[in-house]
Design a protein around this motif. Sequence first.
Motif, PDB file in Angstrom:
ATOM      1  N   GLY A   1       0.465  -1.194  -0.176  1.00  3.72           N
ATOM      2  CA  GLY A   1      -0.064  -0.235   0.432  1.00  3.72           C
ATOM      3  C   GLY A   1       0.420   1.300  -0.097  1.00  3.72           C
TER       4      GLY A   1
ATOM      5  N   TYR B   1      -8.111  -5.008   4.089  1.00  2.61           N
ATOM      6  CA  TYR B   1      -6.913  -3.764   4.184  1.00  2.61           C
ATOM      7  C   TYR B   1      -6.907  -3.773   5.659  1.00  2.61           C
ATOM      8  CZ  TYR B   1      -4.971   0.992   3.930  1.00  2.61           C
ATOM      9  OH  TYR B   1      -3.779   1.625   4.898  1.00  2.61           O
TER      10      TYR B   1
ATOM     11  N   LEU C   1      -7.742   4.065   5.150  1.00  3.67           N
ATOM     12  CA  LEU C   1      -8.931   2.987   4.917  1.00  3.67           C
ATOM     13  C   LEU C   1     -10.442   3.281   4.158  1.00  3.67           C
ATOM     14  CD1 LEU C   1     -10.209  -0.243   5.130  1.00  3.67           C
ATOM     15  CD2 LEU C   1     -10.694   0.282   7.405  1.00  3.67           C
TER      16      LEU C   1
ATOM     17  N   CYS D   1     -12.878  -3.562   0.188  1.00  3.40           N
ATOM     18  CA  CYS D   1     -12.239  -3.976   0.801  1.00  3.40           C
ATOM     19  C   CYS D   1     -12.537  -4.098   2.343  1.00  3.40           C
ATOM     20  CB  CYS D   1     -10.917  -3.496   1.005  1.00  3.40           C
ATOM     21  SG  CYS D   1     -11.012  -1.934   1.590  1.00  3.40           S
TER      22      CYS D   1
END
Length: 405
Positions: free
Chosen positions: A270, A294, A306, A316
């Motif tokens: 990420g 995530y 997020l 996610c």
Amino acid sequence: MAVARSAKDGMSIRRELGEYVDAYLNRHMYDTDASWPLRKTIHLPKQTELEDNYARVRAQDDAIRDWASRHQCETSEKTKIVSSGLVRQKSQLIESVTIPDLDTALRIATRTTCERYLRERRRMRELADEFGINQDSALNVVKTLKDHDDVDFRLVIQTAHYFTNHNCGTMTPRMVPIPGFSAKWLGTPSSQRRKAICMLTGQDSLDFQERPGELRLRFMDAEHHGQPDLIITRPWTHDRPTDIAHAIIIENKDTYQAMPTVEHAICIFGSGYATLERMTTLLPWITDIPDIIYWGDMDANGLDILSKFRQTGIPCASLLMDPAAYKAYERYGTMLDTKNKPLTTREPKPTPQLTFEERRLYEMLCTGTDATYLRIEQERIPIADAATIMRDQYQWPIAMPDNTI
């Protein structure tokens, strides 16, 4: 603006006059229509104050008169009648000081202001002559480069001449073949240097081939688990894998590299906010993956990321990013950020894509309420604990680590 006598002594009034001229030059440094002469009003005291403090007012007046004489500035006066008992007398008090011209103002100003003013005007004349532009346009360029030294200024001129005759669309900013360039000198598309060059060349922008963003991922299945990472720099639309059922986005490299084997799965690095802008562009098929997780740091930024990932259209779930997880691993918390600077509380921002529990943790970590630490780093949580949740809660076919680290 006017000088008020009030209780100022002579030195204070002289300093205020000098500061007024200095401020005027700084305020109009990039104007072509600054007018001269410049008249400065001196507020005269009310009659009662004049008579009660006549000696002080006279001393102030003498200080103003001396300052004006030394700087070759004209003054205008007003006659005031002062009574002292039965005696009435006329007194001539200065009501304005006039700075006649720019040269006089530059002699009054501080050395720093004088040198800067002369430098900016010299630069303006050089640009106007070299590029055939008017003074207003030249001063706009000079103002854009006001925080840049003479080396930078000369490089901007050299670069503007180069891009007048060359197309930059075939190169990246680091490829410009001009002596004296550092690799990052041109900066981003919004940098002051690029803006100045565009103003001189009449272009809206320098249309370089910007360095592409990249996305790092690896296949988690047993066959590919030990192979090098894939670096994606352009949209992956052809020959895309069709058997991917699971994807996990992981913020930190140590955890990303330590994830165990999962069949039909990919692991995506990420790397913070930067990946938000390129995830769906470089992996347009990610939203077709049925099961996406995530997992980031338990801190305000991690939860904000997020929420923003979900806003990009990636559906996610989260892993270990709720108050229960925080309490379970609170002993691993820290009050330092990634640069070892102290973390501070902040005002919570809208996070529309967080669940109720995720939002509760976000507010805890923003405000410090019910939180001993403002950050729990992802790397501190044992991989085996995360793998257990992935297996039991999310039904991932994950190979459990042999150790409990």
